[in-house]
Write an enzyme that holds these catalytic residues in place. Structure first.
Site, PDB file in Angstrom:
ATOM      1  N   GLY A 516       0.803  -1.219   0.000  1.00  0.00           N
ATOM      2  CA  GLY A 516       0.000   0.000   0.000  1.00  0.00           C
ATOM      3  C   GLY A 516       0.830   1.260   0.000  1.00  0.00           C
ATOM      4  N   LYS A 640       8.639   6.220  13.701  1.00  0.00           N
ATOM      5  CA  LYS A 640       7.642   5.871  14.716  1.00  0.00           C
ATOM      6  C   LYS A 640       6.548   4.952  14.161  1.00  0.00           C
ATOM      7  CE  LYS A 640       4.806   8.114  18.230  1.00  0.00           C
ATOM      8  NZ  LYS A 640       4.506   9.444  18.809  1.00  0.00           N
ATOM      9  N   THR A 641       5.956   5.356  13.036  1.00  0.00           N
ATOM     10  CA  THR A 641       4.856   4.534  12.524  1.00  0.00           C
ATOM     11  C   THR A 641       5.385   3.207  11.978  1.00  0.00           C
ATOM     12  OG1 THR A 641       4.921   5.685  10.393  1.00  0.00           O
ATOM     13  CG2 THR A 641       3.341   6.482  12.008  1.00  0.00           C
ATOM     14  N   LYS A 708      10.165  -1.123   0.856  1.00  0.00           N
ATOM     15  CA  LYS A 708       9.676  -2.470   0.567  1.00  0.00           C
ATOM     16  C   LYS A 708       8.472  -2.860   1.434  1.00  0.00           C
ATOM     17  CE  LYS A 708      13.812  -4.788   0.471  1.00  0.00           C
ATOM     18  NZ  LYS A 708      14.751  -5.832  -0.014  1.00  0.00           N
ATOM     19  N   VAL A 710       6.350  -2.476   5.483  1.00  0.00           N
ATOM     20  CA  VAL A 710       6.514  -2.937   6.867  1.00  0.00           C
ATOM     21  C   VAL A 710       5.253  -3.590   7.424  1.00  0.00           C
ATOM     22  CG1 VAL A 710       8.323  -1.305   7.498  1.00  0.00           C
ATOM     23  CG2 VAL A 710       5.933  -0.621   7.740  1.00  0.00           C
ATOM     24  N   GLU A 712       3.639  -6.509   6.912  1.00  0.00           N
ATOM     25  CA  GLU A 712       3.514  -7.939   7.216  1.00  0.00           C
ATOM     26  C   GLU A 712       4.777  -8.547   7.824  1.00  0.00           C
ATOM     27  OE1 GLU A 712       0.430  -8.621   5.765  1.00  0.00           O
ATOM     28  OE2 GLU A 712       0.414  -7.446   3.932  1.00  0.00           O
TER      29      GLU A 712
HETATM   30 MO1  MOS Z   1      -2.955  -7.622   3.838  1.00  0.00          MO
HETATM   31  S1  MOS Z   1      -3.337  -9.195   5.101  1.00  0.00           S
HETATM   32  O1  MOS Z   1      -2.293  -8.486   2.474  1.00  0.00           O
HETATM   33  O2  MOS Z   1      -4.548  -7.133   3.450  1.00  0.00           O
END
Ligand code: MOS
Length: 745
Positions: A516, A640-641, A708, A710, A712
């Site tokens: 995203g 931070k995020t 790249k 963060v 997952e």
């Molecule tokens: Mo994320 S679990 O690939 O929406």
């Protein structure tokens, strides 16, 4: 890059969230609103033989009761395509309430629309339904012999099997062989905010849906197909999303059901899923087992890897979370075979859940690797280093960037790994057996399929608005985008406002697979750079500008002022230029074309996980004491995020290891613990000392901002590190998640 990138900037939406001012999809104020409640099938397989809605229709406040007999049909159910394609993205290819058939427990069978939610809820209990029941299949074990190998999985994006070299021969010749089968309980996402849609028809063919989603445009395109309307007729708005974790990545039935009901009652309809309905309405991580066979030399060098997965899918779709991707490329391995096996059962189609696929796939690999290290008698960290591959073992191409070794080195320092006595059961503190374990973390870098767009507009007071159709579902993306734009424009972040959360804005793929922020960030970066460059070109071409005649490549922007790089006293602000030239605003649309999937390098994100556990010698209780995670996610946009995301991921790994399981009652074909009281997730009392660090390696091969992802990677390997630590503490290998205490008695 300016200090805006990487800096710790507090969430730009934080103040609204903590003051309760964020407007979630079920809170938007809409005149003439009605409330819909979905009634779910009580059986998991069979058909409705009679349905009596008379009493419900007569109940106070009820406007309409819909069943398969009177709800308008959907026009087309789109193909299952992951939302990454930027197209319609239904969670499954079956749409309920079109006929009397029941395929899974909790399938929607009726909708009540009333003036209040309480009245709708009550009327729902007055509907009388008779079923003809067939025995459901809801567990892998009930249909094991019917397993098949799908041609493709994951909406057709991935093959159902793959191989290289000669795995059978290499395994037969291996000096050491580890063969282990791992079982995984189904898991549910459990975001705090359930799925919620408010559907408002402005006219017969103009629809606005306020929806809690990871991809407003994906909802728009999906509704267009389901309702048989052109995309221009549909606007999807998602101002704030209270968590998701993949449950809102695909488009499930409730926004369409709300829209269908709203059109038929002629008033706006709000449909909020209950907590229990969240267990049967938005997919889940499927029940699965994975068998890993590793062949190696006596020195620990891997010569073969076989990885088979068996999991439960729905009657409609060949869905398996892609558990074989990272394990296939984690280490040197010349002979490989990976195969997905599916059995069909009475379930909704499973879906993405945080670290989709790799949370389970890397658990299996990394536990087997620990066993291999023990068998060979070397340190598990050394085993990883011996098998480290500089190139993608599948394609033979070099990694765009890696960082695995650096992550392990840093993690070992932070954790104190090298002080460890490798003998299992060697450390005891009173009642507690103490152990430590580690695992590699890998997650694919997924590139969107289509061009990604964002808009940048600069006003003549030197403030900028950046727009893209992403939603903020808790990742901090609006904040990171503020930083990316501020950096490119040379503005302080407080003079940049990011606007997202609507399908009317430039199309961005749904935020899935950790892609995203890179998708929207690349588009935002390119839009903001082009906007800046346009203004610089204007300045150097303007007789009245102090920059007149300068080489544009020598001009940079500092704090909103365009200046010569080597003579920062010469220049003018954006605002001065725009006022002088009578320009109210300038706007640019930026488009990022993702690199092709077969570019000249392998792309993966890497990290290292370590954990220390204490196991009660008598009671089998496992407490995680410490976790260290070090990751190389490319550039870090906001310390931070990003660290919060990674830490949250690691705690998800803790939940996966010790707590999370949805239990199926196979007689009823229904989940037995569909509530937050019975589905256990880690709380603060379970959260140990969690140390997160990052090794920054900007990777401009993957995208222009060098990130790249963060979202997952923090989950991946965390559960394996904990399971390996449990083995180190107790000498007992763990082959089944979650590791509940009876497994240690
Ligand atoms: Mo994320 S679990 O690939 O929406």
């Amino acid at each position: 890059m300016s200090p805006a990138i990487g800096a710790t900037l507090n969430r730009v939406d934080g103040r609204f969230k903590v003051r309760g001012e964020s407007r979630y999809s079920a809170e938007v104020s809409v005149p003439n609103l009605t409330h819909a409640v979905v009634v779910n099938a009580k059986i998991a397989s069979g058909r409705i033989t009679s349905i009596d809605t008379t009493e419900a229709e007569r109940a106070e406040g009820v406007l309409a009761v819909f069943t398969h007999r009177n709800l308008n049909r959907v026009a087309t159910v789109p193909r299952l395509l992951p939302s990454l394609a930027g197209l319609a993205a239904p969670g499954q290819t079956f749409f309920p309430m079109q006929d009397e058939t029941i395929h899974y427990g909790g399938q929607p069978v009726a909708i009540v629309v009333a003036d209040t939610i309480e009245r709708a809820d009550h009327a729902g209990t007055l509907i009388r339904i008779e079923y003809e029941t067939r025995p459901p299949i809801t567990l892998v074990d009930q249909a094991r012999e019917q397993a098949y190998v799908p041609e493709r999985i994951f909406g057709g994006l991935l093959p159902g099997h793959g191989s290289r070299g000669d795995v059978a021969k290499a395994l037969a010749e291996a000096e050491v062989c580890v063969d282990a089968t791992f079982r995984f309980a189904p898991n549910h996402h459990n975001p705090i905010e359930p799925g919620a849609s408010t559907a408002v028809w402005d006219d017969v063919d103009r629809l606005t849906v306020y929806d809690s989603t990871q991809g407003p445009s994906a909802v728009q395109f999906t509704l267009a197909e389901l309702l048989g309307l052109p995309p221009i007729s549909i606007r999807v708005v998602s101002h704030a999303v209270g968590g998701s974790f993949g449950s809102k990545a695909m488009v499930w039935h409730h926004p369409a059901l709300a829209a269908l009901a709203a059109r038929q009652v002629g008033r706006p309809v709000r449909l909020v899923l209950t907590r229990e309905q969240m267990f049967t309405s938005c997919g889940h991580r499927e029940e699965q087992e994975q068998r890993i066979t590793i062949g190696a030399g006596a020195d620990g060098r891997i010569t073969a890897l076989r990885h088979h997965k068996l999991s439960l899918t729905s009657p409609f779709d060949d869905w398996a979370e892609p558990s074989l991707q990272s394990a296939a490329v984690a280490y040197v391995n010349p002979n490989y075979e990976g195969i997905y096996h599916l059995v069909r059962g009475n379930t909704i189609t499973p879906t993405f859940m945080r670290a989709p696929g790799e949370a389970s796939g890397m658990f299996a690999l990394e536990c087997a690797m620990d066993e291999l290290a023990e068998r060979i008698g070397i340190d598990p960290l050394e085993l990883r280093m011996r098998n480290y591959s500089d190139t993608d073992p599948e394609s033979g191409k070099p990694w765009s960037s890696s960082g695995l070794r650096e992550c392990f080195q840093r993690a070992a320092e932070l954790f104190g790994w090298h002080d460890r006595d490798p003998r299992p059961g060697s450390r005891r503190e009173g009642q507690w057996l103490i152990g430590s374990g580690l695992a590699s973390a890998l997650y694919p870098v997924t590139q969107p399929v289509n061009p990604q767009r964002a808009r940048a507009r600069l006003y003549n007071d030197g403030t900028a608005v950046i727009e893209a159709g992403v939603s903020e579902f808790g990742t901090g993306v609006f904040t990171a985008m503020t930083q990316v734009a501020a950096d490119a424009l040379g503005l302080p972040p407080e003079r940049v406002r990011f606007v997202g959360g609507s399908s009317d804005l430039p199309n961005i793929t749904a935020a899935v697979g950790s892609a995203g922020t890179s998708a929207v960030g690349s588009a935002v970066h390119l839009a903001a750079c082009e906007l800046r460059d346009q203004l610089i070109r204007r300045a150097v071409g303007d007789d009245h500008s102090p920059l007149h005649g300068s080489d544009p490549s020598r001009v940079e922007v500092r704090d909103g002022k365009m200046v010569l790089r080597d003579r920062p006293d010469v220049g003018e602000t954006y605002a001065d230029l725009m006022h002088r030239t009578m320009t109210p605003d300038v706007e640019v649309l930026g488009t990022w074309n993702p690199p092709p999937q077969d570019a000249g390098y392998g792309v993966h994100t890497f990290g290292a996980q370590m954990a220390e556990v204490a196991v009660d010698a008598d009671l089998g209780v496992v407490r995680v004491r410490r976790m260290v995670g070090v990751f190389a996610p490319g550039r870090v946009l906001n310390r931070k995020t990003a660290h919060s995301q990674l830490m949250g991921g690691m705690l998800w790994g803790l939940g996966q290891a010790l707590l999370e399981a949805t239990r199926m009652d196979p007689r009823m074909g229904r989940w037995a613990n569909a509530s937050l009281a019975d589905y256990l997730v880690p709380v603060n009392a379970d959260a140990p000392d969690v140390v997160v660090d990052t090794v920054e390696m900007p990777d401009e091969k993957v995208n222009p901002i060098g990130i790249k992802g963060v979202g997952e990677i923090g989950v991946v390997g965390a559960a394996a590190a904990i399971a390996n630590a449990v083995h180190h503490a107790t000498g007992r290998r763990q082959y089944e998640l979650p590791i509940t205490l009876e497994k240690l008695l």
